[in-house]
Motif scaffolding. Structure first.
Motif, PDB file in Angstrom:
ATOM      1  N   TYR A   1      50.819  78.671  75.847  1.00 31.19           N
ATOM      2  CA  TYR A   1      52.409  78.964  74.496  1.00 31.19           C
ATOM      3  C   TYR A   1      53.724  78.120  75.320  1.00 31.19           C
ATOM      4  O   TYR A   1      54.428  78.108  74.510  1.00 31.19           O
ATOM      5  N   PHE A   2      53.139  79.222  76.721  1.00 27.07           N
ATOM      6  CA  PHE A   2      54.554  77.964  77.792  1.00 27.07           C
ATOM      7  C   PHE A   2      54.505  76.732  77.441  1.00 27.07           C
ATOM      8  O   PHE A   2      55.674  76.356  77.328  1.00 27.07           O
ATOM      9  N   LEU A   3      53.576  76.233  77.817  1.00 22.36           N
ATOM     10  CA  LEU A   3      52.947  74.661  78.027  1.00 22.36           C
ATOM     11  C   LEU A   3      53.594  73.930  76.521  1.00 22.36           C
ATOM     12  O   LEU A   3      54.321  73.024  76.505  1.00 22.36           O
ATOM     13  N   GLY A   4      53.406  74.676  76.008  1.00 29.54           N
ATOM     14  CA  GLY A   4      53.736  74.114  74.443  1.00 29.54           C
ATOM     15  C   GLY A   4      55.184  74.116  73.538  1.00 29.54           C
ATOM     16  O   GLY A   4      55.747  73.975  72.260  1.00 29.54           O
ATOM     17  N   THR A   5      56.165  75.288  74.831  1.00 34.95           N
ATOM     18  CA  THR A   5      57.450  75.486  74.424  1.00 34.95           C
ATOM     19  C   THR A   5      58.515  75.760  75.614  1.00 34.95           C
ATOM     20  O   THR A   5      59.885  75.241  74.699  1.00 34.95           O
TER      21      THR A   5
END
Length: 250
Positions: free
Chosen positions: A13-17
């Motif tokens: 989620y961190f990498l995607g946002t």
């Protein structure tokens, strides 16, 4: 195992946002990618892709006007998919669970934007001091560290505790409520697809949409077959359009 999956979901989620990999952010934050990765982990790639792809359909027509997202598809997918795979939930019920988390993601994004205002004011002071390293840290380092905790921690906690909580909730809820979630979950992807058709705004495209819909619904054509037929129709339309342009030039 649950802890490792919760850590993985938080990182995904961190990498995607976070926009660390700016050009890949859209792909890294897509529910269908989450479905593939989590499907491999749970040993059910097909169901993971089905759930991820169905959640993705809800957000096809979503436009982030001015960078403001109306819903967070990444949070919706990264929460609903592992819970659904672990608890063997139906695709429709997984979509119903995903929707409120998509709304929650908007709140998290607003918190991120609010905190970024502080780093901007801090950078202004560094400009006056000609502190270029400070400007860089305010632009990149500090916001990224803060966003990591903002994105990682909620997903980690929800994913770690979510499956048991959802199972308990489903057992406690009346059957008519569960049926309502299933119905809503079945309708929302269609609404997402309808929104993108409205955005395209071309009436001449609508007949092809209905042809594809009824072919799948009544003729039993699977997804691969629909994709092949759709590609062939698109190629025919392109060739006809090119021939008309050539005739017009002559």
């Amino acid at each position: 195992m649950n802890i490792l999956i919760a850590i993985l979901c938080g990182i995904l989620y961190f990498l995607g946002t976070s926009r660390v990999f700016y050009g890949l952010t859209q792909a890294l934050g897509s529910p269908i990618l989450y479905g593939l990765i989590l499907g491999l982990i749970y040993g059910n790639v097909e169901q993971g892709l089905i759930i991820g792809g169905t959640i993705q359909l809800m957000y096809l027509g979503m436009i982030a006007t001015g960078g403001n997202i109306p819903a967070d598809e990444a949070l919706a997918g990264i929460i609903a998919i592992p819970i659904a795979l672990q608890s063997n939930l139906s695709t429709e019920l997984a979509v119903g669970i995903a929707v409120p988390f998509g709304v929650l993601g908007v709140l998290l994004d607003q918190i991120r934007r609010t905190t970024n205002a502080y780093w901007i004011s801090k950078a202004d002071k560094y400009v006056e001091e000609k502190n270029y390293k400070g400007i860089f840290h305010c632009a990149i380092t500090y916001p990224t560290i803060l966003v990591f905790f903002l994105r990682f921690v909620p997903v980690f906690i929800i994913t770690l505790l979510g499956a048991n909580a959802v199972e308990y909730l489903i057992d406690a809820l009346p059957k008519w409520v569960i049926n309502g979630f299933n119905v809503a979950g079945g309708m929302l992807p269609a609404m997402g697809f309808a929104i993108i058709l409205l955005i395209i705004g071309k009436k001449e495209i609508m007949p092809y949409f209905f042809i594809g819909f009824f072919a799948v619904a009544y003729l039993g054509i699977n997804t691969m077959g629909a994709a092949v037929f759709g590609t062939c129709i698109a190629v025919l339309i392109m060739f006809n359009s090119m021939n008309k342009d050539k005739k017009g030039v002559v």
